[in-house]
Design an enzyme around this catalytic site. Structure first.
Site, PDB file in Angstrom:
ATOM      1  N   LYS A   1      -9.999  -0.649  10.886  1.00 29.69           N
ATOM      2  CA  LYS A   1     -10.820  -1.619  10.402  1.00 29.69           C
ATOM      3  C   LYS A   1     -11.140  -2.530  11.302  1.00 29.69           C
ATOM      4  O   LYS A   1     -10.924  -3.299  10.821  1.00 29.69           O
ATOM      5  CB  LYS A   1      -9.770  -1.827   9.499  1.00 29.69           C
ATOM      6  CG  LYS A   1      -8.594  -1.006   8.385  1.00 29.69           C
ATOM      7  CD  LYS A   1      -8.315  -1.105   7.536  1.00 29.69           C
ATOM      8  CE  LYS A   1      -7.248  -0.375   6.751  1.00 29.69           C
ATOM      9  NZ  LYS A   1      -8.480   0.539   5.860  1.00 29.69           N
TER      10      LYS A   1
ATOM     11  N   ASP B   1       3.316  -4.156   8.148  1.00 22.27           N
ATOM     12  CA  ASP B   1       1.862  -3.558   7.955  1.00 22.27           C
ATOM     13  C   ASP B   1       1.038  -4.242   8.170  1.00 22.27           C
ATOM     14  O   ASP B   1       0.686  -5.389   7.127  1.00 22.27           O
ATOM     15  CB  ASP B   1       1.830  -2.897   6.313  1.00 22.27           C
ATOM     16  CG  ASP B   1       0.668  -2.013   6.712  1.00 22.27           C
ATOM     17  OD1 ASP B   1      -0.332  -2.008   7.085  1.00 22.27           O
ATOM     18  OD2 ASP B   1       0.142  -1.992   4.709  1.00 22.27           O
TER      19      ASP B   1
ATOM     20  N   GLN C   1      -4.327  -5.286   7.055  1.00 24.44           N
ATOM     21  CA  GLN C   1      -5.290  -5.866   6.803  1.00 24.44           C
ATOM     22  C   GLN C   1      -4.868  -6.943   7.581  1.00 24.44           C
ATOM     23  O   GLN C   1      -5.850  -7.897   7.065  1.00 24.44           O
ATOM     24  CB  GLN C   1      -5.353  -6.283   5.160  1.00 24.44           C
ATOM     25  CG  GLN C   1      -5.748  -4.873   4.438  1.00 24.44           C
ATOM     26  CD  GLN C   1      -6.690  -4.386   4.406  1.00 24.44           C
ATOM     27  OE1 GLN C   1      -7.756  -4.578   4.965  1.00 24.44           O
ATOM     28  NE2 GLN C   1      -7.135  -3.181   4.050  1.00 24.44           N
TER      29      GLN C   1
ATOM     30  N   HIS D   1       0.592  -1.218   0.087  1.00 23.93           N
ATOM     31  CA  HIS D   1       0.241   0.232   0.057  1.00 23.93           C
ATOM     32  C   HIS D   1       0.751   1.576  -0.429  1.00 23.93           C
ATOM     33  O   HIS D   1       1.926   1.006   0.858  1.00 23.93           O
ATOM     34  CB  HIS D   1      -0.757  -0.079   1.698  1.00 23.93           C
ATOM     35  CG  HIS D   1      -2.135   0.945   1.286  1.00 23.93           C
ATOM     36  ND1 HIS D   1      -1.707   2.377   2.077  1.00 23.93           N
ATOM     37  CD2 HIS D   1      -3.257   0.934   1.313  1.00 23.93           C
ATOM     38  CE1 HIS D   1      -3.178   3.251   2.286  1.00 23.93           C
ATOM     39  NE2 HIS D   1      -3.717   2.038   1.770  1.00 23.93           N
TER      40      HIS D   1
ATOM     41  N   CYS E   1      -5.344   2.359  -3.173  1.00 24.85           N
ATOM     42  CA  CYS E   1      -3.377   3.052  -2.903  1.00 24.85           C
ATOM     43  C   CYS E   1      -2.315   2.079  -3.232  1.00 24.85           C
ATOM     44  O   CYS E   1      -1.592   1.988  -1.948  1.00 24.85           O
ATOM     45  CB  CYS E   1      -3.590   2.944  -1.763  1.00 24.85           C
ATOM     46  SG  CYS E   1      -5.351   4.577  -1.007  1.00 24.85           S
TER      47      CYS E   1
HETATM   48  N1  C6P Z   1      -6.152   0.591   2.920  1.00 25.17           N
HETATM   49  C1  C6P Z   1      -8.029   0.462   0.915  1.00 25.17           C
HETATM   50  O1  C6P Z   1      -9.149   0.102   0.496  1.00 25.17           O
HETATM   51  P1  C6P Z   1      -4.785   3.757   7.001  1.00 25.17           P
HETATM   52  O2  C6P Z   1      -5.874   4.834   5.881  1.00 25.17           O
HETATM   53  O3  C6P Z   1      -3.601   4.566   7.844  1.00 25.17           O
HETATM   54  O4  C6P Z   1      -5.907   2.987   8.106  1.00 25.17           O
HETATM   55  O5  C6P Z   1      -4.732   2.285   7.039  1.00 25.17           O
HETATM   56  C2  C6P Z   1      -3.022   2.413   5.312  1.00 25.17           C
HETATM   57  C3  C6P Z   1      -2.911   1.003   5.051  1.00 25.17           C
HETATM   58  C4  C6P Z   1      -2.169   0.130   5.048  1.00 25.17           C
HETATM   59  N2  C6P Z   1      -2.061  -0.519   4.497  1.00 25.17           N
HETATM   60  C5  C6P Z   1      -2.003  -1.708   3.484  1.00 25.17           C
HETATM   61  C6  C6P Z   1      -2.396  -2.733   3.440  1.00 25.17           C
HETATM   62  C7  C6P Z   1      -4.548  -0.407   3.632  1.00 25.17           C
HETATM   63  O6  C6P Z   1      -5.001  -2.045   3.115  1.00 25.17           O
HETATM   64  C8  C6P Z   1      -4.693  -0.086   4.111  1.00 25.17           C
HETATM   65  C9  C6P Z   1      -5.641   1.037   4.029  1.00 25.17           C
HETATM   66  C10 C6P Z   1      -7.914   0.955   2.935  1.00 25.17           C
HETATM   67  O7  C6P Z   1      -7.344  -0.871   0.936  1.00 25.17           O
HETATM   68  C11 C6P Z   1      -7.865   2.726   2.318  1.00 25.17           C
HETATM   69  S1  C6P Z   1      -6.552   2.827   1.244  1.00 25.17           S
END
Ligand code: C6P
Length: 424
Positions: free
Chosen positions: A233, A207, A210, A130, A373
Site C-alpha cells: 500500500k 493498525d 492506511q 478492518h 472488509c
Molecule cells: N484494506 C482496502 O481496500 P493487508 O490485506 O494485510 O495488506 O491489509 C489489511 C488491512 C488492514 N487494515 C486496514 C485499515 C486496511 O485498509 C487493510 C487493507 C484494503 O481497504 C484491502 S481489504
C-alpha cells in the site's frame, strides 16, 4: 510535521512518468487509478529493484557464506534499517517482516495475546476496524474467554472518545485501533488513546495499513507498543508487511511460527529461540520483495511524507467539493479534509455500488466497491456497500474530474435528469 506553506507541492506529472502502468488504457480510455487504498501502483525503481535482485544476487539469506548470500542478506537487512528510520528512527531489531498488515496483527494477537489475555480480560477495539483488526482478536477472545469491546463512532465517522473512560477498566489488556479508516478516511487520535491505554496498564496496538503510506508516522510520537502495515500500500511489492514491536515486549514473547531461522539451538525434544527480530521470521522470508521494498521507501523519502500528506489533503478537499456539488452523492466520514486520509467512500442512492463501479470501469476508472472488509462498520453506517475512490501521490484533479464526469454519465444511463448543484 511541517506547516503547509513550507511543504513543496508535488509535481504530479513528473511523478506519474515513474509509474509505467499509468500509461495503459482500459476499455480504450486513460487509466484513472483511484484504488490505492487496496494496493498502490509501483514505480519503475521498485520494478527494477525486483528484477535486479533476481538477475544479480538472488540467494537465501542468513545461511550461506558465499558472496551472493552475503549480498542478499545485506540488502534484506538494509530494508529493515530503512523501515526503522521511516517510522521515526526506531531500533532495527524492533522491525519484523511479515506478509502483510494482517499477518502482523495476527502475530500480536497470537504470540502476545495468548500469553497475556485470560478469561474475563478485555480487548478494546473500535467500530471502524478492518476485519484484519477484528478477527484475530475474536479468535483470541473465543479461545481465552475474553471480552471484546468497541469504541463507538459518531454519525460523522469519528471515534467517541467521551466513551473511553467507561470502556476502559482494570481488565483491559489491549487496545487496538486503526490510525486511518479505510472507509471513512478518519484519522484517529491514536496518541490520546495510547495514553489512556497505558494509564490502565494495557498495550496499544495500531493498525497502520492506511496511515503509514499516507502520513508522516513517528512511532514514538504515537507511543504505541505495536504498529502493523503493508508494503504494497506504499509503492512496494505485494507480500511484504511490517510489524513494529517494542523490543522489551518482543524479547519476552513466545514465537509465532516455528521452523528454520527463528531458533538458536534445537534438540529432538526442545529448542531455544533466536534474537529478535529473527525469532519472528521463521523459514525463508520474502527476500526479493523485501529488497525491492527498499526502493519504495527511498521513493517516498525523496518525495517527502509531508508533501504526500499535503497533496492528499488538497485532493481530498477537491474531491469532497466536487462530489458534493453533484447534489445526490452521499459521502461517508468527516467533511474536513484535514481530519481524514485520501479515501472517499460514497453512495449514489439510485445505483448500487457494484453497478457504479462496473460502469466507471468502462470509462477507465478503477474504484473499489463493496464492504471494504469492514462489515460491522457498514452495518453501523446502514449501507450494504459503498463505492470508494482513494488517492495517492500520482493522482491529480484531472482524475477527480474524470470520476465526476463518469458519475454524471452513469446517472444519465440510469435515467437521472442531471443538474449539478453548488457544493454544500
Ligand atoms: N484494506 C482496502 O481496500 P493487508 O490485506 O494485510 O495488506 O491489509 C489489511 C488491512 C488492514 N487494515 C486496514 C485499515 C486496511 O485498509 C487493510 C487493507 C484494503 O481497504 C484491502 S481489504
Amino acid at each position: 510535521m511541517k506547516v503547509a506553506s513550507e511543504v513543496p507541492r508535488l509535481d504530479v506529472q513528473r511523478l506519474r512518468a515513474d509509474f509505467p502502468i499509468l500509461d495503459r488504457k482500459v476499455h480504450g480510455k486513460r487509466l484513472v487509478y483511484l484504488d490505492s487504498a487496496a494496493t498502490t501502483q509501483k514505480p519503475e525503481a521498485v520494478i527494477e529493484a525486483l528484477s535486479h535482485y533476481y538477475r544479480t544476487f538472488n540467494a537465501n539469506i542468513h545461511r550461506g557464506i558465499h558472496s551472493l548470500a552475503e549480498e542478499a542478506t545485506e540488502a534484506y537487512e538494509q530494508t529493515r534499517r530503512k523501515v526503522a528510520s521511516f517510522i521515526g528512527g526506531v531500533e532495527p531489531r524492533s522491525i519484523i517482516f511479515t506478509r502483510n498488515a494482517t499477518e502482523g496483527l495476527n502475530l500480536v494477537a497470537y504470540a502476545w495475546g495468548r500469553h497475556h489475555v485470560g478469561s474475563g480480560d478485555e480487548i478494546l477495539l473500535t467500530e471502524m476496524e478492518h476485519h484484519s483488526n477484528l478477527v484475530p482478536w475474536m479468535l483470541l477472545a473465543r479461545e481465552k474467554g475474553a471480552v471484546l469491546k468497541h469504541i463507538p463512532i459518531t454519525d460523522e465517522g469519528e471515534l467517541r472518545l467521551d466513551c473511553l473512560s467507561d470502556l476502559m477498566t482494570a481488565r483491559t489488556k489491549v487496545v487496538s485501533v486503526t490510525l486511518v479508516s479505510n472507509v471513512l478516511g478518519t484519522i484517529n487520535p491514536v496518541r490520546e488513546i495510547a495514553d489512556a491505554a497505558h494509564r490502565y496498564g494495557a498495550l496499544m496496538v495500531v493498525d497502520g495499513a492506511q496511515g503509514v503510506p499516507h502520513l508522516p508516522v513517528d512511532v514514538r510520537a504515537l507511543d504505541c507498543d505495536f504498529l502493523a502495515f503493508s508494503g504494497h500500500k506504499m509503492l512496494g511489492p505485494t507480500g511484504v508487511g511490517v510489524l513494529y514491536g517494542r523490543p522489551e515486549l518482543l524479547m519476552n514473547m513466545e514465537p509465532f511460527l516455528g521452523g528454520g531461522e527463528m531458533i538458536r539451538e534445537v534438540r529432538l525434544d526442545r529448542a531455544t529461540w533466536n534474537d529478535i527480530p529473527w525469532k519472528f521470521e521463521a523459514g525463508t522470508p520474502n527476500i526479493a520483495d523485501v529488497v525491492a521494498f527498499s526502493a519504495a521507501l527511498d521513493y517516498l523519502e525523496a518525495v517527502g511524507m509531508d508533501a504526500v500528506r499535503a497533496h492528499e489533503v488538497e485532493l481530498t478537499g477537491y474531491g469532497l467539493e466536487r462530489l458534493l456539488s453533484l447534489g445526490w452523492i452521499k459521502i461517508y466520514g468527516p467533511r474536513d479534509p484535514d481530519r481524514r486520509g485520501g479515501v472517499l467512500a460514497f453512495n449514489d442512492p439510485e445505483i448500487h455500488a457494484h453497478d457504479l463501479s462496473t460502469i466507471l470501469d468502462q470509462y477507465g476508472i478503477a474504484i473499489r466497491a463493496g464492504h471494504h472488509c469492514a462489515q460491522p462498520l457498514m452495518r453501523r453506517l446502514g449501507a450494504a456497500a459503498t463505492s470508494r475512490a482513494s488517492f495517492y501521490l500520482y493522482n491529480d484533479r484531472d482524475d477527480i474530474d474524470a470520476l465526476v464526469e463518469a458519475l454524471i454519465a452513469a446517472g444519465k444511463y440510469f435515467g437521472r435528469n442531471t443538474r449539478v448543484h453548488p457544493a454544500g
